[in-house]
Motif scaffolding. Structure first.
Motif, short mmCIF file in Angstrom:
data_model
loop_
_atom_site.label_atom_id
_atom_site.label_comp_id
_atom_site.label_asym_id
_atom_site.label_seq_id
_atom_site.Cartn_x
_atom_site.Cartn_y
_atom_site.Cartn_z
N TYR A 352 0.85 -1.18 0.00
CA TYR A 352 0.00 0.00 0.00
C TYR A 352 0.89 1.23 0.00
O TYR A 352 1.94 1.26 0.66
N THR A 354 0.63 5.84 -0.41
CA THR A 354 -0.18 7.02 -0.61
C THR A 354 0.73 8.21 -0.92
O THR A 354 1.85 8.30 -0.41
N SER A 364 -4.66 7.26 -2.88
CA SER A 364 -4.59 6.12 -1.96
C SER A 364 -4.56 4.88 -2.84
O SER A 364 -5.53 4.58 -3.54
N PRO A 415 -7.89 0.34 -0.53
CA PRO A 415 -7.40 1.67 -0.16
C PRO A 415 -8.51 2.44 0.55
O PRO A 415 -9.70 2.15 0.35
N MET A 417 -9.87 6.48 2.21
CA MET A 417 -9.70 7.93 2.27
C MET A 417 -10.77 8.49 3.20
O MET A 417 -11.90 7.99 3.24
N SER A 427 -5.51 10.18 3.76
CA SER A 427 -5.40 9.08 2.79
C SER A 427 -4.60 7.99 3.46
O SER A 427 -3.48 8.23 3.93
#
Length: 528
Positions: A352, A354, A364, A415, A417, A427
Protein backbone atom coordinates in the motif's frame (compact mmCIF):
# COMPACT_ATOMS: atom_id res chain seq x y z
CA UNK A 1 3.13 12.92 21.14
CA UNK A 2 5.45 9.91 21.17
CA UNK A 3 7.62 8.99 24.12
CA UNK A 4 11.15 9.83 23.01
CA UNK A 5 12.69 7.51 25.62
CA UNK A 6 11.52 4.37 23.83
CA UNK A 7 12.01 3.22 20.22
CA UNK A 8 9.56 4.68 17.75
CA UNK A 9 9.09 6.92 14.75
CA UNK A 10 8.19 10.57 14.56
CA UNK A 11 5.53 11.91 12.22
CA UNK A 12 6.94 13.14 8.90
CA UNK A 13 5.93 16.63 7.77
CA UNK A 14 5.88 18.47 4.47
CA UNK A 15 4.33 21.49 2.81
CA UNK A 16 4.78 20.81 -0.92
CA UNK A 17 4.00 17.13 -1.13
CA UNK A 18 4.46 13.79 0.61
CA UNK A 19 4.83 10.10 -0.10
CA UNK A 20 4.50 7.13 2.24
CA UNK A 21 5.33 3.63 1.04
CA UNK A 22 6.63 0.35 2.46
CA UNK A 23 9.99 0.72 0.68
CA UNK A 24 12.49 3.58 1.10
CA UNK A 25 13.39 3.49 -2.59
CA UNK A 26 9.73 3.74 -3.64
CA UNK A 27 9.21 6.72 -1.34
CA UNK A 28 12.34 8.44 -2.67
CA UNK A 29 11.41 7.96 -6.33
CA UNK A 30 7.87 9.20 -5.65
CA UNK A 31 9.29 12.36 -4.09
CA UNK A 32 11.70 12.81 -6.98
CA UNK A 33 8.76 12.80 -9.39
CA UNK A 34 6.89 15.33 -7.25
CA UNK A 35 9.98 17.51 -7.01
CA UNK A 36 10.39 17.46 -10.79
CA UNK A 37 6.85 18.62 -11.46
CA UNK A 38 4.92 15.35 -11.61
CA UNK A 39 1.71 14.95 -9.67
CA UNK A 40 0.43 12.41 -7.15
CA UNK A 41 -0.92 10.06 -9.84
CA UNK A 42 2.44 9.98 -11.62
CA UNK A 43 4.28 9.40 -8.36
CA UNK A 44 1.90 6.65 -7.23
CA UNK A 45 2.32 4.61 -10.42
CA UNK A 46 6.10 5.05 -10.40
CA UNK A 47 6.25 4.01 -6.74
CA UNK A 48 4.02 0.99 -7.35
CA UNK A 49 6.29 -0.15 -10.17
CA UNK A 50 9.36 0.28 -7.93
CA UNK A 51 7.67 -1.82 -5.24
CA UNK A 52 7.37 -4.63 -7.80
CA UNK A 53 11.19 -4.69 -7.72
CA UNK A 54 11.84 -4.01 -4.03
CA UNK A 55 9.02 -6.23 -2.68
CA UNK A 56 8.43 -8.82 -5.42
CA UNK A 57 6.82 -11.28 -3.03
CA UNK A 58 4.10 -8.76 -2.21
CA UNK A 59 3.29 -7.13 -5.52
CA UNK A 60 3.96 -7.26 -9.21
CA UNK A 61 2.72 -6.52 -12.70
CA UNK A 62 1.01 -9.91 -12.65
CA UNK A 63 -1.42 -8.64 -10.01
CA UNK A 64 -4.29 -6.23 -9.40
CA UNK A 65 -4.71 -2.74 -7.97
CA UNK A 66 -7.31 -0.35 -6.58
CA UNK A 67 -7.01 3.39 -5.97
CA UNK A 68 -8.94 6.32 -4.57
CA UNK A 69 -8.16 9.76 -5.98
CA UNK A 70 -9.08 12.81 -3.92
CA UNK A 71 -9.05 16.32 -5.37
CA UNK A 72 -8.58 19.73 -3.77
CA UNK A 73 -12.32 20.40 -4.06
CA UNK A 74 -13.10 17.32 -1.95
CA UNK A 75 -14.35 15.10 -4.76
CA UNK A 76 -13.14 11.50 -4.56
CA UNK A 77 -13.37 8.80 -7.21
CA UNK A 78 -12.10 5.26 -7.37
CA UNK A 79 -10.61 2.89 -9.89
CA UNK A 80 -11.05 -0.87 -9.74
CA UNK A 81 -8.10 -2.54 -11.43
CA UNK A 82 -8.96 -6.11 -10.51
CA UNK A 83 -8.86 -8.82 -13.16
CA UNK A 84 -11.39 -11.45 -14.04
CA UNK A 85 -11.72 -15.20 -14.38
CA UNK A 86 -11.45 -16.60 -17.88
CA UNK A 87 -14.52 -16.74 -20.11
CA UNK A 88 -14.29 -20.53 -20.13
CA UNK A 89 -14.74 -20.79 -16.34
CA UNK A 90 -18.44 -21.53 -16.66
CA UNK A 91 -20.81 -23.79 -14.73
CA UNK A 92 -20.25 -26.75 -17.06
CA UNK A 93 -16.50 -26.51 -16.52
CA UNK A 94 -16.95 -26.17 -12.77
CA UNK A 95 -19.16 -29.26 -12.59
CA UNK A 96 -16.75 -31.33 -14.67
CA UNK A 97 -13.73 -30.11 -12.68
CA UNK A 98 -15.40 -31.20 -9.42
CA UNK A 99 -13.58 -28.55 -7.43
CA UNK A 100 -14.59 -28.05 -3.80
CA UNK A 101 -12.45 -24.90 -3.64
CA UNK A 102 -9.98 -22.91 -5.72
CA UNK A 103 -6.64 -23.82 -4.18
CA UNK A 104 -4.32 -20.79 -3.82
CA UNK A 105 -1.37 -22.42 -5.59
CA UNK A 106 -3.43 -23.94 -8.39
CA UNK A 107 -3.55 -22.69 -11.98
CA UNK A 108 -7.27 -21.94 -11.58
CA UNK A 109 -6.47 -19.34 -8.92
CA UNK A 110 -4.78 -17.20 -11.59
CA UNK A 111 -7.10 -14.43 -12.76
CA UNK A 112 -6.23 -11.92 -15.47
CA UNK A 113 -3.77 -9.35 -14.05
CA UNK A 114 -5.58 -6.02 -13.93
CA UNK A 115 -2.85 -3.71 -12.65
CA UNK A 116 -1.17 -2.61 -15.88
CA UNK A 117 -4.43 -1.57 -17.53
CA UNK A 118 -5.39 0.34 -14.38
CA UNK A 119 -1.97 2.04 -14.21
CA UNK A 120 -2.42 3.25 -17.78
CA UNK A 121 -6.00 4.38 -17.13
CA UNK A 122 -5.06 6.28 -13.97
CA UNK A 123 -2.23 8.10 -15.72
CA UNK A 124 -4.43 8.94 -18.72
CA UNK A 125 -7.15 10.43 -16.53
CA UNK A 126 -5.20 12.09 -13.73
CA UNK A 127 -1.49 12.00 -14.52
CA UNK A 128 0.92 14.16 -16.48
CA UNK A 129 3.11 11.22 -17.57
CA UNK A 130 2.63 8.09 -19.62
CA UNK A 131 3.82 4.61 -18.71
CA UNK A 132 7.11 5.12 -20.55
CA UNK A 133 8.10 7.90 -18.16
CA UNK A 134 6.55 6.43 -15.01
CA UNK A 135 8.30 3.07 -15.40
CA UNK A 136 11.82 4.48 -15.76
CA UNK A 137 12.77 4.15 -12.05
CA UNK A 138 11.57 0.54 -11.85
CA UNK A 139 13.39 -0.41 -15.05
CA UNK A 140 16.60 1.11 -13.72
CA UNK A 141 16.34 -0.78 -10.45
CA UNK A 142 15.43 -4.06 -12.14
CA UNK A 143 18.52 -3.82 -14.31
CA UNK A 144 21.00 -2.50 -11.73
CA UNK A 145 19.66 -4.39 -8.72
CA UNK A 146 18.30 -3.58 -5.27
CA UNK A 147 19.47 -4.70 -1.81
CA UNK A 148 17.03 -7.03 -0.08
CA UNK A 149 15.63 -5.23 2.96
CA UNK A 150 15.16 -6.98 6.33
CA UNK A 151 11.40 -7.62 6.31
CA UNK A 152 11.51 -8.70 2.67
CA UNK A 153 14.34 -11.15 3.38
CA UNK A 154 12.43 -12.59 6.33
CA UNK A 155 9.25 -13.09 4.29
CA UNK A 156 11.08 -14.46 1.25
CA UNK A 157 12.84 -17.19 3.23
CA UNK A 158 9.46 -18.74 4.06
CA UNK A 159 8.59 -19.24 0.39
CA UNK A 160 11.57 -21.25 -0.87
CA UNK A 161 9.77 -24.59 -1.16
CA UNK A 162 6.93 -23.18 -3.26
CA UNK A 163 9.30 -21.19 -5.45
CA UNK A 164 11.52 -24.21 -6.03
CA UNK A 165 8.54 -26.12 -7.43
CA UNK A 166 8.14 -23.79 -10.42
CA UNK A 167 10.59 -23.35 -13.30
CA UNK A 168 10.14 -19.59 -13.68
CA UNK A 169 10.15 -18.95 -9.95
CA UNK A 170 13.39 -20.89 -9.48
CA UNK A 171 14.99 -18.95 -12.30
CA UNK A 172 13.96 -15.44 -11.26
CA UNK A 173 13.33 -15.53 -7.50
CA UNK A 174 15.86 -17.92 -6.00
CA UNK A 175 19.65 -17.65 -5.73
CA UNK A 176 21.29 -21.06 -6.00
CA UNK A 177 18.06 -22.56 -4.70
CA UNK A 178 17.70 -20.23 -1.71
CA UNK A 179 16.07 -16.91 -0.87
CA UNK A 180 18.26 -13.78 -0.99
CA UNK A 181 19.85 -12.77 2.28
CA UNK A 182 19.34 -9.45 4.00
CA UNK A 183 21.31 -6.84 2.10
CA UNK A 184 21.94 -9.11 -0.89
CA UNK A 185 21.48 -7.34 -4.23
CA UNK A 186 18.83 -8.83 -6.52
CA UNK A 187 18.55 -8.08 -10.24
CA UNK A 188 15.62 -8.84 -12.52
CA UNK A 189 16.77 -8.66 -16.15
CA UNK A 190 13.75 -10.52 -17.54
CA UNK A 191 11.31 -8.26 -15.71
CA UNK A 192 13.29 -5.22 -16.88
CA UNK A 193 12.81 -6.33 -20.49
CA UNK A 194 9.09 -6.82 -19.88
CA UNK A 195 8.77 -3.36 -18.32
CA UNK A 196 10.56 -1.88 -21.33
CA UNK A 197 8.01 -3.50 -23.65
CA UNK A 198 5.19 -2.02 -21.59
CA UNK A 199 6.92 1.37 -21.60
CA UNK A 200 7.25 1.26 -25.37
CA UNK A 201 3.85 -0.21 -26.29
CA UNK A 202 1.65 0.78 -23.34
CA UNK A 203 -0.83 -1.67 -21.84
CA UNK A 204 -0.78 -3.77 -25.03
CA UNK A 205 2.88 -4.50 -24.36
CA UNK A 206 1.60 -6.63 -21.49
CA UNK A 207 -1.75 -8.01 -22.65
CA UNK A 208 -0.80 -8.82 -26.24
CA UNK A 209 2.25 -9.86 -28.21
CA UNK A 210 4.99 -12.03 -26.78
CA UNK A 211 4.24 -11.26 -23.12
CA UNK A 212 0.54 -12.05 -23.34
CA UNK A 213 1.26 -15.14 -25.41
CA UNK A 214 3.73 -16.43 -22.81
CA UNK A 215 1.29 -15.85 -19.95
CA UNK A 216 -1.39 -17.87 -21.75
CA UNK A 217 1.03 -20.62 -22.79
CA UNK A 218 2.46 -20.94 -19.27
CA UNK A 219 -1.02 -21.37 -17.81
CA UNK A 220 -2.29 -23.63 -20.59
CA UNK A 221 0.55 -26.06 -19.96
CA UNK A 222 -0.86 -26.48 -16.43
CA UNK A 223 -4.49 -26.80 -17.49
CA UNK A 224 -5.40 -23.13 -17.15
CA UNK A 225 -8.37 -21.53 -18.91
CA UNK A 226 -7.18 -17.99 -19.67
CA UNK A 227 -6.91 -16.97 -23.31
CA UNK A 228 -5.41 -14.05 -25.21
CA UNK A 229 -8.94 -12.70 -25.62
CA UNK A 230 -9.37 -12.72 -21.84
CA UNK A 231 -6.20 -10.65 -21.50
CA UNK A 232 -7.09 -8.28 -24.35
CA UNK A 233 -10.56 -7.56 -22.91
CA UNK A 234 -9.22 -6.53 -19.49
CA UNK A 235 -10.38 -3.04 -18.59
CA UNK A 236 -10.25 -1.14 -15.31
CA UNK A 237 -13.49 0.37 -14.01
CA UNK A 238 -14.01 3.87 -12.66
CA UNK A 239 -16.26 3.59 -9.62
CA UNK A 240 -18.05 5.78 -7.10
CA UNK A 241 -16.79 5.09 -3.57
CA UNK A 242 -19.07 3.82 -0.82
CA UNK A 243 -18.90 5.41 2.62
CA UNK A 244 -20.16 5.77 6.14
CA UNK A 245 -19.94 8.53 8.71
CA UNK A 246 -17.95 7.88 11.87
CA UNK A 247 -16.78 10.17 14.68
CA UNK A 248 -17.66 13.29 12.69
CA UNK A 249 -15.88 12.29 9.48
CA UNK A 250 -16.65 10.17 6.43
CA UNK A 251 -14.69 7.02 5.55
CA UNK A 252 -14.69 6.15 1.85
CA UNK A 253 -13.89 2.74 0.38
CA UNK A 254 -13.92 1.03 -3.02
CA UNK A 255 -17.28 -0.73 -3.58
CA UNK A 256 -17.60 -4.49 -4.11
CA UNK A 257 -15.93 -6.62 -5.39
CA UNK A 258 -13.59 -4.89 -2.90
CA UNK A 259 -14.10 -5.78 0.76
CA UNK A 260 -13.92 -2.24 2.11
CA UNK A 261 -17.62 -2.68 2.83
CA UNK A 262 -16.54 -4.95 5.71
CA UNK A 263 -14.77 -2.07 7.45
CA UNK A 264 -17.78 0.20 6.97
CA UNK A 265 -20.15 -2.40 8.48
CA UNK A 266 -17.87 -2.82 11.50
CA UNK A 267 -17.65 0.94 12.05
CA UNK A 268 -21.43 1.20 11.85
CA UNK A 269 -21.66 -1.41 14.60
CA UNK A 270 -19.15 0.47 16.76
CA UNK A 271 -21.15 3.69 16.32
CA UNK A 272 -23.76 2.07 18.53
CA UNK A 273 -21.30 2.20 21.47
CA UNK A 274 -19.63 5.08 23.26
CA UNK A 275 -16.10 4.11 22.29
CA UNK A 276 -14.59 7.28 23.74
CA UNK A 277 -15.40 6.23 27.30
CA UNK A 278 -13.05 3.27 26.99
CA UNK A 279 -9.28 3.74 26.96
CA UNK A 280 -7.38 3.38 23.72
CA UNK A 281 -5.61 0.25 25.05
CA UNK A 282 -8.47 -1.02 27.19
CA UNK A 283 -9.86 -4.52 27.21
CA UNK A 284 -13.26 -3.06 26.27
CA UNK A 285 -11.88 -1.34 23.17
CA UNK A 286 -10.22 -4.53 21.93
CA UNK A 287 -13.30 -6.62 22.77
CA UNK A 288 -15.70 -4.34 20.91
CA UNK A 289 -13.46 -4.04 17.85
CA UNK A 290 -12.99 -7.81 17.70
CA UNK A 291 -16.71 -8.52 18.10
CA UNK A 292 -17.71 -5.95 15.49
CA UNK A 293 -15.28 -7.44 13.00
CA UNK A 294 -16.46 -11.00 13.67
CA UNK A 295 -20.02 -9.98 12.87
CA UNK A 296 -19.06 -7.90 9.82
CA UNK A 297 -17.00 -10.84 8.57
CA UNK A 298 -20.08 -13.06 8.41
CA UNK A 299 -21.74 -10.60 6.03
CA UNK A 300 -18.52 -10.30 4.01
CA UNK A 301 -18.36 -14.03 3.40
CA UNK A 302 -22.05 -14.34 2.60
CA UNK A 303 -22.56 -11.38 0.34
CA UNK A 304 -19.53 -9.55 -1.03
CA UNK A 305 -18.81 -10.40 -4.64
CA UNK A 306 -18.75 -8.65 -7.97
CA UNK A 307 -21.45 -6.00 -7.61
CA UNK A 308 -23.70 -7.37 -10.36
CA UNK A 309 -23.74 -10.79 -8.67
CA UNK A 310 -24.66 -9.58 -5.19
CA UNK A 311 -28.16 -10.41 -3.97
CA UNK A 312 -28.04 -7.90 -1.10
CA UNK A 313 -27.05 -4.31 -1.85
CA UNK A 314 -24.25 -2.41 -0.08
CA UNK A 315 -26.90 0.09 1.00
CA UNK A 316 -28.81 -2.65 2.83
CA UNK A 317 -25.66 -3.89 4.52
CA UNK A 318 -24.85 -0.32 5.62
CA UNK A 319 -28.34 0.47 6.89
CA UNK A 320 -29.03 1.65 10.42
CA UNK A 321 -31.15 -1.45 11.00
CA UNK A 322 -28.29 -3.77 10.07
CA UNK A 323 -25.97 -1.87 12.42
CA UNK A 324 -28.34 -1.90 15.38
CA UNK A 325 -29.31 -5.54 14.87
CA UNK A 326 -25.65 -6.59 14.80
CA UNK A 327 -24.69 -4.38 17.74
CA UNK A 328 -27.43 -6.01 19.81
CA UNK A 329 -25.60 -9.33 19.48
CA UNK A 330 -22.54 -7.99 21.31
CA UNK A 331 -22.25 -8.78 25.01
CA UNK A 332 -19.73 -6.70 26.94
CA UNK A 333 -19.24 -9.62 29.33
CA UNK A 334 -18.88 -12.48 26.87
CA UNK A 335 -17.47 -13.12 23.40
CA UNK A 336 -19.84 -14.15 20.62
CA UNK A 337 -19.26 -17.79 19.71
CA UNK A 338 -20.16 -19.04 16.22
CA UNK A 339 -21.42 -15.66 14.98
CA UNK A 340 -22.57 -17.26 11.70
CA UNK A 341 -25.40 -18.94 13.59
CA UNK A 342 -26.59 -15.73 15.22
CA UNK A 343 -27.18 -13.71 12.06
CA UNK A 344 -30.22 -14.95 10.12
CA UNK A 345 -29.95 -15.19 6.36
CA UNK A 346 -32.00 -12.48 4.60
CA UNK A 347 -35.51 -13.29 2.50
CA UNK A 348 -2.69 -12.47 2.93
CA UNK A 349 0.05 -10.20 0.53
CA UNK A 350 0.02 -6.66 -0.65
CA UNK A 351 1.70 -3.27 -0.82
CA UNK A 352 0.00 0.00 0.00
CA UNK A 353 1.20 3.53 -0.70
CA UNK A 354 -0.18 7.02 -0.61
CA UNK A 355 0.98 10.26 -2.23
CA UNK A 356 -0.17 13.88 -1.96
CA UNK A 357 1.11 16.58 -4.32
CA UNK A 358 1.52 20.35 -4.06
CA UNK A 359 -1.92 20.92 -5.58
CA UNK A 360 -3.65 18.85 -2.94
CA UNK A 361 -4.38 15.76 -5.03
CA UNK A 362 -4.27 12.65 -2.85
CA UNK A 363 -3.88 9.11 -4.19
CA UNK A 364 -4.59 6.12 -1.96
CA UNK A 365 -3.17 3.16 -3.87
CA UNK A 366 -2.85 -0.57 -3.29
CA UNK A 367 -1.31 -3.23 -5.55
CA UNK A 368 -1.04 -6.95 -4.89
CA UNK A 369 -0.42 -10.46 -6.19
CA UNK A 370 -2.27 -11.82 -3.10
CA UNK A 371 -0.22 -14.63 -1.50
CA UNK A 372 3.55 -14.32 -1.36
CA UNK A 373 4.61 -14.56 -5.02
CA UNK A 374 0.94 -15.04 -5.88
CA UNK A 375 0.16 -18.42 -7.40
CA UNK A 376 3.84 -19.36 -7.35
CA UNK A 377 3.65 -19.58 -11.16
CA UNK A 378 6.23 -17.32 -12.84
CA UNK A 379 6.58 -16.91 -16.60
CA UNK A 380 10.09 -18.15 -17.52
CA UNK A 381 10.92 -15.58 -20.23
CA UNK A 382 9.16 -12.45 -19.01
CA UNK A 383 9.67 -13.02 -15.26
CA UNK A 384 6.09 -12.25 -14.22
CA UNK A 385 4.74 -13.70 -10.96
CA UNK A 386 1.08 -14.38 -11.64
CA UNK A 387 -1.46 -13.58 -8.93
CA UNK A 388 -3.80 -16.07 -7.27
CA UNK A 389 -6.81 -13.82 -6.67
CA UNK A 390 -9.11 -16.53 -7.96
CA UNK A 391 -8.56 -18.36 -4.67
CA UNK A 392 -11.08 -15.91 -3.21
CA UNK A 393 -13.83 -17.38 -5.38
CA UNK A 394 -16.06 -20.09 -3.94
CA UNK A 395 -17.22 -23.13 -5.93
CA UNK A 396 -20.74 -23.31 -4.55
CA UNK A 397 -22.99 -22.76 -7.56
CA UNK A 398 -25.51 -20.06 -6.76
CA UNK A 399 -23.30 -18.24 -4.25
CA UNK A 400 -22.76 -14.59 -5.28
CA UNK A 401 -19.00 -15.13 -5.23
CA UNK A 402 -18.95 -18.42 -7.16
CA UNK A 403 -16.33 -18.47 -9.90
CA UNK A 404 -17.85 -17.68 -13.29
CA UNK A 405 -16.91 -16.56 -16.79
CA UNK A 406 -15.40 -13.08 -16.89
CA UNK A 407 -16.20 -12.55 -13.21
CA UNK A 408 -14.19 -10.62 -10.62
CA UNK A 409 -13.61 -12.35 -7.25
CA UNK A 410 -14.12 -10.90 -3.80
CA UNK A 411 -10.98 -8.86 -3.20
CA UNK A 412 -9.08 -8.21 0.03
CA UNK A 413 -7.07 -5.14 -1.01
CA UNK A 414 -8.75 -1.89 0.02
CA UNK A 415 -7.40 1.67 -0.16
CA UNK A 416 -9.15 4.19 2.09
CA UNK A 417 -9.70 7.93 2.27
CA UNK A 418 -11.32 10.15 4.90
CA UNK A 419 -13.26 13.31 4.17
CA UNK A 420 -14.01 15.95 6.81
CA UNK A 421 -16.06 19.10 6.28
CA UNK A 422 -16.10 18.52 2.55
CA UNK A 423 -12.34 18.14 2.12
CA UNK A 424 -9.94 15.21 2.04
CA UNK A 425 -8.64 14.77 5.57
CA UNK A 426 -6.55 11.59 5.41
CA UNK A 427 -5.40 9.08 2.79
CA UNK A 428 -4.46 5.74 4.28
CA UNK A 429 -4.37 2.00 3.96
CA UNK A 430 -3.37 -1.05 5.96
CA UNK A 431 -2.07 -3.99 3.94
CA UNK A 432 -2.15 -7.58 5.11
CA UNK A 433 -4.65 -9.80 3.29
CA UNK A 434 -7.80 -10.52 5.27
CA UNK A 435 -6.64 -8.25 8.10
CA UNK A 436 -7.20 -5.07 6.09
CA UNK A 437 -10.76 -4.16 7.19
CA UNK A 438 -9.69 -4.68 10.82
CA UNK A 439 -6.72 -2.42 10.15
CA UNK A 440 -8.95 0.30 8.74
CA UNK A 441 -11.25 0.14 11.76
CA UNK A 442 -8.26 0.34 14.09
CA UNK A 443 -6.79 3.40 12.37
CA UNK A 444 -10.17 5.15 12.39
CA UNK A 445 -10.60 4.53 16.11
CA UNK A 446 -7.04 5.53 16.92
CA UNK A 447 -7.16 8.76 14.95
CA UNK A 448 -10.72 10.01 15.23
CA UNK A 449 -11.86 8.66 18.60
CA UNK A 450 -8.63 8.54 20.58
CA UNK A 451 -6.77 11.40 18.90
CA UNK A 452 -3.52 9.57 18.10
CA UNK A 453 -1.27 11.09 15.45
CA UNK A 454 -0.90 9.29 12.13
CA UNK A 455 2.25 7.44 13.16
CA UNK A 456 0.82 6.33 16.51
CA UNK A 457 -2.41 5.28 14.79
CA UNK A 458 -0.43 2.89 12.58
CA UNK A 459 1.95 1.63 15.26
CA UNK A 460 -0.79 0.69 17.73
CA UNK A 461 -0.65 -2.99 18.78
CA UNK A 462 -3.09 -5.13 16.81
CA UNK A 463 -5.39 -8.10 17.37
CA UNK A 464 -7.40 -10.03 14.80
CA UNK A 465 -10.16 -12.68 15.10
CA UNK A 466 -9.66 -15.51 12.67
CA UNK A 467 -10.89 -19.11 12.55
CA UNK A 468 -12.34 -19.00 16.05
CA UNK A 469 -9.25 -17.55 17.72
CA UNK A 470 -8.04 -14.05 18.48
CA UNK A 471 -4.43 -13.55 17.48
CA UNK A 472 -2.62 -10.72 19.25
CA UNK A 473 0.69 -9.07 18.46
CA UNK A 474 3.55 -8.95 20.94
CA UNK A 475 2.81 -5.28 21.66
CA UNK A 476 -0.60 -6.03 23.20
CA UNK A 477 -0.39 -5.70 26.98
CA UNK A 478 -0.56 -8.92 29.02
CA UNK A 479 -3.51 -7.51 30.98
CA UNK A 480 -5.46 -7.29 27.71
CA UNK A 481 -4.54 -10.93 26.91
CA UNK A 482 -5.97 -12.04 30.23
CA UNK A 483 -8.99 -9.76 30.01
CA UNK A 484 -9.96 -11.02 26.57
CA UNK A 485 -9.47 -14.62 27.65
CA UNK A 486 -11.73 -13.99 30.65
CA UNK A 487 -14.43 -12.84 28.22
CA UNK A 488 -14.23 -16.15 26.38
CA UNK A 489 -11.89 -15.22 23.54
CA UNK A 490 -9.42 -17.93 22.54
CA UNK A 491 -6.32 -15.72 22.68
CA UNK A 492 -3.08 -16.79 20.99
CA UNK A 493 0.13 -15.00 20.10
CA UNK A 494 0.33 -13.94 16.45
CA UNK A 495 3.10 -15.72 14.55
CA UNK A 496 3.77 -12.61 12.45
CA UNK A 497 2.85 -8.93 12.67
CA UNK A 498 -0.40 -7.93 11.05
CA UNK A 499 0.34 -6.23 7.76
CA UNK A 500 1.69 -2.74 7.56
CA UNK A 501 0.27 0.65 6.70
CA UNK A 502 0.83 4.16 5.42
CA UNK A 503 -1.07 7.39 6.04
CA UNK A 504 -0.97 11.05 5.06
CA UNK A 505 -3.05 13.56 7.00
CA UNK A 506 -3.97 17.07 5.86
CA UNK A 507 -3.22 19.26 8.89
CA UNK A 508 -5.15 22.23 7.57
CA UNK A 509 -4.86 24.23 10.78
CA UNK A 510 -1.08 24.42 10.36
CA UNK A 511 -1.01 24.20 6.57
CA UNK A 512 1.12 21.03 6.47
CA UNK A 513 0.95 17.38 5.52
CA UNK A 514 1.63 14.82 8.25
CA UNK A 515 2.71 11.32 7.26
CA UNK A 516 3.24 7.98 8.95
CA UNK A 517 4.70 4.64 7.88
CA UNK A 518 4.17 1.40 9.75
CA UNK A 519 7.19 0.02 11.62
CA UNK A 520 6.09 -3.49 10.61
CA UNK A 521 7.53 -2.91 7.13
CA UNK A 522 10.79 -1.45 5.81
CA UNK A 523 9.38 1.81 4.40
CA UNK A 524 8.99 5.40 5.46
CA UNK A 525 7.04 8.61 4.93
CA UNK A 526 8.85 11.70 3.66
CA UNK A 527 7.64 15.20 2.82
CA UNK A 528 8.81 18.06 0.64
Amino acid sequence: MRNFQIPGRSVAYGTQGMAATSSPLATLFALEILRNGGNAADAAIAASAVLCITEPHMTGIGGDCFALIGKRDGTIEGINGSGRAGRRADADWLKSARLTSIEPRSVHAVTVPGAIDAWAALLARHGTMDLQEALKPAIKLAEEGVPTTPRVASDWAQEVADLAADEGARLHYLVDGRAPRQGEVMRYPALARTLKLIAAKGRDGFYAGEVGEEIVATLKARGGLLTLDDLAETKASWVEPISTSFAGVELLEIPPNGSGLTALIALNILKQFDMAKYGVSSIERYHLQIEAMKLAWVLRNRHIAERAAMTVTPEELLSDKTATDLAALIDMKRAVVNPENKIPMPGSDTVYLTVVDRDGMAVSFINSIYWAFGSGIVTPKSGIALQNRGANFVTEIGHPNCIGPGKRPLHTIIPAMVRAQGQVDMSFGVMGGAFQPMGHVGVMLNRYVYGLDVQEALDFARAFPEEGRVEVEAGVDEAVHKGLAALGHDVVAAADPFGGGQAILFDRAQGVLAGGSDFRKDGLALGL
